[in-house]
Design a protein around this motif. Structure first.
Motif, short mmCIF file in Angstrom:
data_model
loop_
_atom_site.label_atom_id
_atom_site.label_comp_id
_atom_site.label_asym_id
_atom_site.label_seq_id
_atom_site.Cartn_x
_atom_site.Cartn_y
_atom_site.Cartn_z
N ALA A 1 0.51 -6.22 -0.28
CA ALA A 1 1.00 -5.03 -0.03
C ALA A 1 -0.17 -4.03 0.56
O ALA A 1 0.22 -3.35 1.63
CB ALA A 1 1.38 -4.45 -1.59
N GLN A 2 -1.31 -4.13 0.10
CA GLN A 2 -2.28 -3.41 0.92
C GLN A 2 -2.41 -4.02 2.33
O GLN A 2 -2.79 -3.17 3.34
CB GLN A 2 -3.47 -3.52 0.32
N ALA A 3 -2.50 -5.17 2.44
CA ALA A 3 -2.52 -5.93 3.79
C ALA A 3 -1.58 -5.27 4.68
O ALA A 3 -1.62 -5.12 5.78
CB ALA A 3 -2.63 -7.29 3.50
N PHE A 4 -0.10 -5.54 4.32
CA PHE A 4 0.95 -4.80 5.06
C PHE A 4 0.67 -3.30 5.38
O PHE A 4 0.85 -3.07 6.58
CB PHE A 4 2.06 -5.02 4.27
N GLN A 5 0.27 -2.54 4.50
CA GLN A 5 0.22 -1.08 4.88
C GLN A 5 -0.69 -1.19 6.09
O GLN A 5 -0.51 -0.16 6.97
CB GLN A 5 -0.56 -0.46 3.61
#
Length: 650
Positions: A603-607
């Motif tokens: 999730a953080q990587a996608f953001q």
């Protein structure tokens, strides 16, 4: 015979009346009275009605505690008819001609009563009297004003404002107390003025400008404050800070009208403020009027520079030249440097020189000279392209004027500035020629020129130019081996040749000579990073971070080193701090996306990867990662869109 009968009567009267009973130790001297001339004189004449003579003359004085009779036994108000002038209960009666009545040097059985009681003890004034309360209030107001000023001087403006407000409240209470006592004529106007003036100053320091203006208005409108009109200068300063320059000029002029001509320095400062306000409004002709008056009465470098700026804005070449020449004739009012020259043969002069060579007066002189030199060089840079047909001709005219003035040592600095001017115009050939002309000049100027030439050849990037850079770096170090910029240039040359160890040595030497040389500190960190001495490199960049707060390059190096050392949590924190400085840097966002992806935080990587793609949509790696993420999330339609964009870019 009659006289003897009288004596017999006296004897009988004395025995019958026994007026002097209780005086058993009395010595009978009546037999001698016949032969006593003084007594006989008293009997024959009116001498007896006078007060009795002293004991020494009558020979009836005190013998021990024995008091002789002083009356003849006859009633009446005369001194001879007074009873009991001797002792009472063993105490002697004093002679009233010498001592006060009622006094006794010996204790008596019954105390002497003068008929008056003792005066009561004085009572002190109570603390609750109106006068005492007023006195305490005045003391408290003064203390609060002093505390406010001390807090303001230490930079604690909030505390100083609170103290000033409290002083104002106490002062108003003091005025009301005086009015209750009908002593309004005794109001301390100086204390009122001090409280209001301090309150207005504290409002200004706390940027509460409206409150400050209102307080100043209260002072100015009070006719009891005779010199309050000058505070309009402060009001003008507030309007200047608020960029209300027209109102500032109005108040400056009102203050100028109330300042007498004898206060010349104050008038000149106010006129200078007026001229600066006109410059801010773009009314250069009005500014010139005030500046010309100042240059005639009391010329100084700052005023001259402002006047040059106004004439530059008006495009008046001749006035620019004349004003520059007037600047060169300004008297700095400082002593010659010969005063500080050492005298080896004079020991006393040497001791005096040790005391005064760096005292406060010497520091003021240095600051004044540095300000003058800075103003002259700034004026020369400003007018050189405008007063002649070319930049070179204008600078040459300025240098010729400086060489014939008291600032002739500035000529070499102007030539260096001329070469830097060529660099700004990207005319490297002219810059090199200008700097090469210094090779045979004095040591200081030659060192500066060689340092600049070394840097010029270094940035060109060619190998032949790198050799020239090395040559001029050596020349600069020969002239001054403690020159930090020359040492940095020498280290840069070895860094470019990938001799990181030797480059590191030169950077360390530069830091030893100047610990605040940020170029040497940064480059030393890069050398340690290249040598994989990550801990030493991190120490260098942390030191640099304490000097250059929120510098993007320094924060990136710290975060990158922490990542290389495997300290991912601290590295992520530093990268996020870096994003606060450069929030639109796509590379930093991509780097954070990679770090979170390695930790399997999709999730953080996608953001972070998506934000990186928004700022840089041409990064193939980010496009591939986003496509793969949507496939994994079973959003094939969105994945196809990213892969199509990637295909177009390739």
């Amino acid at each position: 015979m009659n006289r003897m009968n009288m004596m017999d009567q006296f004897q009988v009267a004395a025995e019958e009346d026994d007026m002097y009973g209780g005086f058993g130790n009395q010595v009978d001297e009546t037999e001698t009275l016949t032969n006593d001339p003084a007594f006989q004189q008293a009997v024959r004449t009116s001498h007896g009605r006078r007060p009795p003579p002293t004991a020494a003359r009558l020979k009836t004085g005190v013998r021990g505690n024995i008091i002789p009779p002083s009356s003849m036994g006859r009633p009446g108000p005369s001194s001879l008819g007074r009873p009991m002038t001797g002792s009472v209960d063993g105490a002697n009666r004093p002679m009233t001609a010498v001592r006060g009545a009622g006094y006794s040097s010996q204790a008596r059985g019954v105390g002497y009563d003068s008929g008056k009681s003792a005066a009561p003890a004085l009572e002190g004034k109570g603390d609750d009297t109106p006068e005492e309360r007023i006195r305490q209030l005045e003391k408290k107001v003064n203390e609060l004003i002093e505390e406010s000023c001390i807090a303001s001087a230490s930079g604690d403006y909030q505390t100083s404002l609170e103290k000033a407000k409290e002083a104002g409240r106490k002062e108003r209470l003091l005025v009301r107390e005086r009015e209750k006592l009908s002593s309004a004529d005794q109001i301390n106007l100086d204390l009122t003025y001090s409280a209001l003036f301090n309150l207005a100053n504290q409002y200004t320091l706390n940027e509460m400008y409206n409150e400050a203006l209102n307080t100043y208005q209260i002072i100015v409108k009070n006719k009891m404050f005779s010199m309050a009109g000058r505070l309009k200068v402060n009001m003008g300063n507030i309007y200047f800070k608020q960029r209300q320059y027209s109102k500032a000029i109005k108040f400056y002029r009102m203050a100028l009208d109330q300042i007498p001509n004898t206060h010349r320095g104050m008038r000149i400062k106010v006129m200078h403020n007026i001229s600066v306000s006109f410059v801010k409004l773009g009314q250069y002709n009005d500014a010139v009027t005030s500046l010309e008056v100042i240059m005639q009465e009391e010329p100084d470098m700052r005023t001259g520079l402002n006047l040059v700026l106004c004439y530059f804005a008006l495009g008046d070449k001749e006035k620019m030249k004349k004003t520059f020449q007037r600047m060169l004739t300004v008297d700095l009012k400082i002593d010659d440097d010969e005063k500080y020259a050492p005298h080896p043969d004079d020991a006393q002069h040497t001791l005096i020189l040790e005391v005064i060579k760096n005292d406060s007066l010497r520091q003021i002189e240095r600051e004044r000279r540095n300000t003058a030199e800075r103003c002259i060089k700034t004026a020369a840079k400003l007018i050189s392209p405008a007063i002649e047909h070319s930049f070179t001709a204008g600078y040459d005219w300025c240098m010729d004027q400086v060489k014939t003035s008291n600032f002739m040592e500035l000529a070499h600095d102007l030539e260096i500035d001329k070469a830097i001017g060529y660099l700004k115009k990207k005319d490297f050939a002219q810059a090199v020629d200008a700097l090469k002309s210094f090779e045979k000049k004095d040591t200081k100027v030659a060192c500066t020129a060689a340092t600049n030439l070394s840097f010029l050849y270094y940035v060109s990037g060619e190998e032949s130019d790198l050799n020239q850079a090395d040559k001029y770096a050596d020349l600069a170090l020969t002239a001054d081996k403690y020159n930090p910029p020359a040492l940095v240039n020498k280290g840069n040359i070895y860094f470019k040749r990938r001799d990181y160890e030797k480059a590191r040595e030169f950077y360390k030497e530069a830091l030893q000579n100047d610990s605040s040389c940020v170029e040497a500190l940064y480059n030393a960190g890069l050398c340690n990073k290249k040598l994989k001495r990550y801990r030493d490199a991190l120490d260098s960049f942390y030191k640099l971070h304490s000097i250059l707060r929120n510098n993007g390059q320094v924060l990136f190096q710290i975060a990158d080193l922490l990542d290389l050392m495997g300290e991912n949590a601290q590295a992520q924190e530093m990268f996020m701090q870096l994003l606060g400085v450069v929030p639109t840097d796509a590379a930093i966002l991509a780097r954070l996306g990679q770090m979170f992806d390695a930790e399997n935080d999709k999730a953080q990587a996608f953001q972070y990867n998506y934000d990186s793609y928004r700022y840089n949509p041409s990064n193939i790696k980010i496009i591939e990662w986003l496509g793969a993420y949507y496939i994994e999330s079973q959003f094939c339609e969105k994945a196809i869109q990213y892969f199509e964009r990637g295909a177009i870019i390739q």
